[in-house]
Design an enzyme around this catalytic site. Structure first.
Site, short mmCIF file in Angstrom:
data_model
loop_
_atom_site.label_atom_id
_atom_site.label_comp_id
_atom_site.label_asym_id
_atom_site.label_seq_id
_atom_site.Cartn_x
_atom_site.Cartn_y
_atom_site.Cartn_z
NE ARG A 228 -3.62 -0.35 2.50
CZ ARG A 228 -4.37 -0.64 3.55
NH1 ARG A 228 -4.46 0.18 4.56
NH2 ARG A 228 -5.03 -1.77 3.58
NE ARG B 126 -5.73 5.97 7.29
CZ ARG B 126 -6.11 4.95 8.02
NH1 ARG B 126 -6.84 5.16 9.10
NH2 ARG B 126 -5.75 3.72 7.72
NE ARG C 290 -10.92 8.01 3.15
CZ ARG C 290 -12.00 8.02 3.91
NH1 ARG C 290 -13.06 8.68 3.55
NH2 ARG C 290 -12.02 7.33 5.04
CG ASP D 181 -9.76 -2.40 0.12
OD1 ASP D 181 -8.96 -1.67 0.73
OD2 ASP D 181 -10.17 -3.48 0.58
CE1 TYR E 133 -10.11 -7.30 6.82
CE2 TYR E 133 -8.84 -8.88 5.54
CZ TYR E 133 -8.90 -7.83 6.43
OH TYR E 133 -7.75 -7.31 6.95
O1 CP3 Z 1 -1.75 2.53 -3.24
C1 CP3 Z 1 -2.40 1.81 -2.48
O2 CP3 Z 1 -2.67 2.15 -1.37
C2 CP3 Z 1 -2.86 0.46 -3.01
C3 CP3 Z 1 -4.26 0.17 -2.74
C4 CP3 Z 1 -4.59 -0.78 -1.63
C5 CP3 Z 1 -5.49 -0.46 -0.58
N1 CP3 Z 1 -5.77 -1.59 0.11
C6 CP3 Z 1 -6.06 0.88 -0.32
C7 CP3 Z 1 -6.53 1.18 1.04
C8 CP3 Z 1 -4.25 -2.11 -1.47
C9 CP3 Z 1 -3.24 -2.94 -2.27
C10 CP3 Z 1 -5.02 -2.61 -0.38
C11 CP3 Z 1 -4.99 -4.02 0.02
C12 CP3 Z 1 -5.81 -4.43 1.17
N2 CP3 Z 1 -7.00 -3.94 1.59
C13 CP3 Z 1 -5.49 -5.54 1.99
C14 CP3 Z 1 -4.31 -6.47 1.79
C15 CP3 Z 1 -3.03 -5.84 2.15
C16 CP3 Z 1 -2.85 -5.55 3.61
O3 CP3 Z 1 -2.77 -4.37 3.96
O4 CP3 Z 1 -2.80 -6.49 4.39
C17 CP3 Z 1 -6.49 -5.65 2.96
C18 CP3 Z 1 -6.53 -6.66 4.07
C19 CP3 Z 1 -7.46 -4.65 2.69
C20 CP3 Z 1 -8.73 -4.39 3.41
C21 CP3 Z 1 -8.67 -3.08 4.09
N3 CP3 Z 1 -8.68 -1.86 3.41
C22 CP3 Z 1 -8.62 -2.81 5.46
C23 CP3 Z 1 -8.57 -3.86 6.54
C24 CP3 Z 1 -8.59 -1.43 5.61
C25 CP3 Z 1 -8.65 -0.66 6.90
C26 CP3 Z 1 -7.31 -0.59 7.53
C27 CP3 Z 1 -6.86 0.82 7.63
O5 CP3 Z 1 -5.79 1.13 7.10
O6 CP3 Z 1 -7.56 1.62 8.25
C28 CP3 Z 1 -8.59 -0.84 4.33
C29 CP3 Z 1 -8.57 0.60 4.04
C30 CP3 Z 1 -7.63 1.07 2.99
N4 CP3 Z 1 -7.37 0.40 1.82
C31 CP3 Z 1 -6.96 2.33 3.00
C32 CP3 Z 1 -6.28 2.42 1.76
C33 CP3 Z 1 -5.50 3.59 1.24
C34 CP3 Z 1 -7.07 3.40 4.08
C35 CP3 Z 1 -8.29 4.18 3.78
C36 CP3 Z 1 -8.35 5.51 4.47
O7 CP3 Z 1 -7.90 5.66 5.61
O8 CP3 Z 1 -8.89 6.46 3.86
#
Ligand code: CP3
Length: 318
Positions: free
Chosen positions: A2, A6, A15, A51, A128
């Site tokens: 990722r 934030r 956002r 995501d 999930y």
């Molecule tokens: O450039 C990038 O950020 C790539 C995009 C990307 C996101 N999620 C965006 C995201 C990728 C490759 C993911 C993968 C993802 N999403 C996984 C597998 C990788 C890992 O981290 O283990 C999983 C388990 C998810 C599911 C997911 N998405 C969760 C559990 C959460 C909440 C956790 C958190 O950080 O608060 C997300 C949110 C998420 N996905 C964010 C981003 C940029 C944060 C969103 C925000 O705060 O606005």
């Protein structure tokens, strides 16, 4: 791993105006968020902003980002009836917004930056979907695996087909490589990994037919190297808990490694980041097939000057 999120003020600004799911589902916004970290840091590769949970959504189980943080599914997958209702067939059609985002991103990268697509592993998605959120301990998918093996397989077969179709769509839309996130792989007992996660990842990778390189990030699964290699992944992405050079030595030559700086270091100082980055680079010096990366994603408290120190250190390492 990722990149967006934030840690970047430009992401937080967007956002402030849009929900997380809107950013994901609107091709122009998803493209913009993908490009933000590239503009700022000029990484060698951009990862699509999306995501892993777009797959459950396309199969009939929507999700949203909670105001208090973290992800929540609109309902949990509990029963045979719930699994029966999930449909992998509309995935390609419903995820056209991802293909559209990729078609916007690809020319903007101008052949200078590689573009990575991704999907969750079937096992990670199942966690999930069955748990219904990102906050709880992940125990219920394991219960299904041990107590209802046929039902577990029914869910995994659907997810495997959905993940395969989704990655094929991304490949057709121009990604240079794909990464499979098996972030929940390490929850499994060593003798359960192959049956609960490894074999489904192998099915996905086999079905993709070597069109583009496949990177597999299976978090916390050290010691399952034979199973991970048997998936057919070209690159294994390693978390930060193992010495990368030792892992490299255990793997066949044709499998590359990616990793493995502890993401928490991005909250320290540029000097500490430079020291730890150099340590990894030195340990891998002269070895082929190493992509420098974090051991997981960029954390929200990452300091911009620390991310910059990482990039500068890697670029100037001799
Ligand atoms: O450039 C990038 O950020 C790539 C995009 C990307 C996101 N999620 C965006 C995201 C990728 C490759 C993911 C993968 C993802 N999403 C996984 C597998 C990788 C890992 O981290 O283990 C999983 C388990 C998810 C599911 C997911 N998405 C969760 C559990 C959460 C909440 C956790 C958190 O950080 O608060 C997300 C949110 C998420 N996905 C964010 C981003 C940029 C944060 C969103 C925000 O705060 O606005």
């Amino acid at each position: 791993m990722r990149q967006a999120g934030r840690a970047l003020p430009e992401y937080r600004a967007l956002r402030g105006k849009h929900t997380f799911v809107d950013l994901v589902r609107t091709p122009e916004l998803a493209a913009e968020v993908t490009l933000q970290p590239i503009r700022r840091f000029d990484f060698d590769a951009a990862i699509l902003f999306s995501d892993i949970l777009v797959i459950p959504e396309a199969m009939g189980q929507p999700y949203h980002f909670r105001d208090s943080g973290g992800i929540e599914m609109e309902f949990t997958v509990n029963t045979a009836g719930d699994i029966g209702k999930l449909d992998y067939r509309p995935v390609t059609e419903k995820l056209q917004y991802v293909a559209e985002a990729l078609r916007l991103i690809k020319p903007a990268l101008d052949g200078h930056t590689a573009l990575l697509g991704f999907a969750g592993s079937p096992w990670t998605l199942a966690n999930y979907m069955i748990e219904g959120s990102s906050a709880h301990a992940f125990t219920r998918a394991k219960l299904l695996f041990y107590t209802e093996p046929l039902l577990f397989c029914e869910l995994m077969e659907k997810l495997t087909l959905a993940v395969t179709e989704f990655l094929k769509l991304q490949i057709a839309s121009g990604v240079d490589a794909v990464q499979i996130f098996d972030s929940s792989g390490g929850l499994l007992a060593d003798n359960a990994f192959e049956a609960a996660s490894g074999r489904w990842i192998r099915q996905v990778i086999t079905a993709l037919g070597h069109q583009v390189p496949v990177i597999l990030f299976s978090k916390g699964t050290h010691g399952r190297w034979p199973s991970l290699v048997a998936t057919g992944a070209n690159i294994l992405s390693i978390d930060w808990t193992q010495p990368l050079a030792e892992v490299r030595a255990l793997l066949p030559d044709q499998v590359g490694v990616q990793g493995n700086l502890d993401p928490a270091l991005l909250g320290t100082t540029p000097e500490i980041v430079a020291t730890e980055t150099t340590r990894i680079l030195k340990s891998m010096k002269g070895q082929s097939g190493h992509i420098f990366n974090l051991g997981h994603g960029v954390p929200p408290n990452a300091k911009l000057e620390c991310i910059q120190a990482l990039v500068t250190t890697v670029r100037h390492f001799l």
